[in-house]
Design an enzyme around this catalytic site. Structure first.
Site, mmCIF file in Angstrom:
data_model
loop_
_atom_site.group_PDB
_atom_site.id
_atom_site.type_symbol
_atom_site.label_atom_id
_atom_site.label_comp_id
_atom_site.label_asym_id
_atom_site.label_seq_id
_atom_site.Cartn_x
_atom_site.Cartn_y
_atom_site.Cartn_z
ATOM 1 N N SER A 9 46.480 26.545 29.625
ATOM 2 C CA SER A 9 45.596 27.709 30.359
ATOM 3 C C SER A 9 44.316 27.828 29.892
ATOM 4 C CB SER A 9 46.453 28.816 30.752
ATOM 5 O OG SER A 9 45.576 29.993 31.263
ATOM 6 N N HIS B 18 45.214 24.489 33.665
ATOM 7 C CA HIS B 18 45.660 25.483 34.368
ATOM 8 C C HIS B 18 44.792 26.606 34.285
ATOM 9 C CE1 HIS B 18 49.031 28.204 36.009
ATOM 10 N NE2 HIS B 18 48.505 29.166 35.108
ATOM 11 N N ASP C 189 43.724 30.597 35.775
ATOM 12 C CA ASP C 189 44.183 31.789 36.046
ATOM 13 C C ASP C 189 43.221 32.600 36.727
ATOM 14 O OD1 ASP C 189 47.038 31.791 35.198
ATOM 15 O OD2 ASP C 189 46.001 31.502 33.133
ATOM 16 N N MET D 46 42.445 36.268 38.361
ATOM 17 C CA MET D 46 43.249 37.590 38.339
ATOM 18 C C MET D 46 41.875 38.581 38.963
ATOM 19 S SD MET D 46 44.468 37.892 34.765
ATOM 20 C CE MET D 46 45.587 36.558 34.012
ATOM 21 N N HIS E 186 45.979 29.029 39.728
ATOM 22 C CA HIS E 186 47.126 30.111 39.794
ATOM 23 C C HIS E 186 46.448 31.359 40.175
ATOM 24 C CE1 HIS E 186 50.225 32.808 37.577
ATOM 25 N NE2 HIS E 186 50.299 32.955 38.727
ATOM 26 N N MET F 289 46.163 34.862 41.045
ATOM 27 C CA MET F 289 46.873 36.369 41.087
ATOM 28 C C MET F 289 45.987 37.258 41.720
ATOM 29 S SD MET F 289 48.134 35.742 37.156
ATOM 30 C CE MET F 289 46.890 34.494 36.935
ATOM 31 N N MET G 18 57.006 33.136 36.610
ATOM 32 C CA MET G 18 56.416 33.485 35.668
ATOM 33 C C MET G 18 57.484 34.237 34.648
ATOM 34 S SD MET G 18 53.071 33.818 36.521
ATOM 35 C CE MET G 18 52.901 34.872 34.904
ATOM 36 N N ASP H 92 55.387 29.781 33.327
ATOM 37 C CA ASP H 92 53.880 29.999 32.891
ATOM 38 C C ASP H 92 54.187 31.587 32.214
ATOM 39 O OD1 ASP H 92 51.388 30.992 32.642
ATOM 40 O OD2 ASP H 92 50.985 31.113 34.889
HETATM 41 C C1 DX5 Z 1 49.458 35.042 32.870
HETATM 42 C C2 DX5 Z 1 48.914 33.759 33.377
HETATM 43 C C3 DX5 Z 1 49.255 32.883 32.353
HETATM 44 C C4 DX5 Z 1 48.542 32.834 30.721
HETATM 45 C C5 DX5 Z 1 49.498 32.330 30.139
HETATM 46 O O1 DX5 Z 1 49.155 36.041 33.818
HETATM 47 O O2 DX5 Z 1 49.388 33.485 34.465
HETATM 48 O O3 DX5 Z 1 48.976 31.374 32.708
HETATM 49 O O4 DX5 Z 1 47.359 32.270 30.812
HETATM 50 O O5 DX5 Z 1 49.404 32.459 28.630
HETATM 51 P P1 DX5 Z 1 50.291 32.539 27.323
HETATM 52 O O6 DX5 Z 1 50.564 31.102 27.539
HETATM 53 O O7 DX5 Z 1 49.307 33.004 26.342
HETATM 54 O O8 DX5 Z 1 51.405 33.426 27.610
HETATM 55 ZN ZN ZN Z 2 49.193 31.008 35.233
#
Ligand code: DX5
Ligand code: ZN
Length: 217
Positions: free
Chosen positions: A8, A33, A35, A37, A66, A68, A137, A175
């Site tokens: 990620s 990956h 993310d 948000m 991904h 969110m 998750m 994840d």
């Molecule tokens: C969290 C994300 C993850 C995050 C994982 O909301 O969806 O993809 O980047 O990070 P680690 O591996 O550090 O938990």
């Molecule tokens: Zn993620």
């Protein structure tokens, strides 16, 4: 099937993003990956289209996006245009999930649905055969570097049971809080895609950590 590794970039150095993407290009990582948000579905804001486009420009591996965010259906085409190969939306924000999944597939992307830690796997019973990917998750979404939730192992078993007969090629992604310490157990529980942020980018040798995750069994 050998499992896939999806580091990620949330945990990358954003001042050296090109360097970190090149590192992933040279590594055993399968996907990158990404993310996204929105500060509404999750209590944090990550980054948007210009950053994805910058990653895409240098990436030699598929972008695993991904989302969110609330109302992800409004932006799916834009994420595809920015370079996404896989698009995963959250079950919790999709009242018309079947339509959203079809939208992702019609764009030629791999369609995934993510479940928060409190959402039971059986909520996917009537859509599992339409999915390319389920993302479990293993932390509450919103931040990297959180503590892994142990109930995840049970949920991975549940996804495997739900899909093994009718959708045996389903990608089962985990994840949050994933690292070399729990990779084997996650794979044995049914995961075939491991996302890893901090365990990769905070390690002394990220490429070596990716290799270790890849060779876990
Ligand atoms: C969290 C994300 C993850 C995050 C994982 O909301 O969806 O993809 O980047 O990070 P680690 O591996 O550090 O938990
Ligand atoms: Zn993620």
């Amino acid at each position: 099937m050998h499992h896939l590794i999806a580091p990620s970039i949330l945990a990358a150095d954003f001042g050296n993003l090109q360097r970190d993407v090149e590192l992933l290009n040279q590594s055993k990582a399968d996907w990158i990956h990404v993310d996204i948000m929105d500060g509404r579905f999750v209590p944090n804001i990550s980054f948007g289209f210009p950053v994805i486009e910058a990653v895409k420009k240098h990436a030699k591996k598929p972008l695993d996006v991904h989302l969110m965010i609330v109302e992800p259906e409004r932006y799916i085409k834009a994420f595809k245009d920015a370079g996404a190969s896989n698009i995963t939306v959250h079950f919790e924000v999709c009242p018309n999930l079947h339509r959203t999944v079809q939208m992702i597939k019609e764009l030629g992307c791999t369609a995934g649905v993510a479940l928060n830690p409190h959402t039971p796997v059986n909520m996917l019973a009537d859509i599992i055969n339409d999915l390319d990917l389920v993302l479990i998750m293993s932390v509450n979404p919103g931040f990297g570097g959180q503590h892994f939730i142990e109930n995840t192992y049970k949920k991975l078993h549940d996804v495997r049971s739900l899909s093994s007969f009718s959708n045996p090629n389903l990608l089962i992604e985990v994840d949050g809080g994933v690292g070399v310490n729990n990779a084997s157990r996650l794979i044995n529980a049914g995961a075939n895609v491991l996302v890893a942020g901090n365990s990769v980018f905070s390690s002394a040798d990220p490429a070596a950590t990716i290799s270790q995750l890849k060779s876990a069994e």
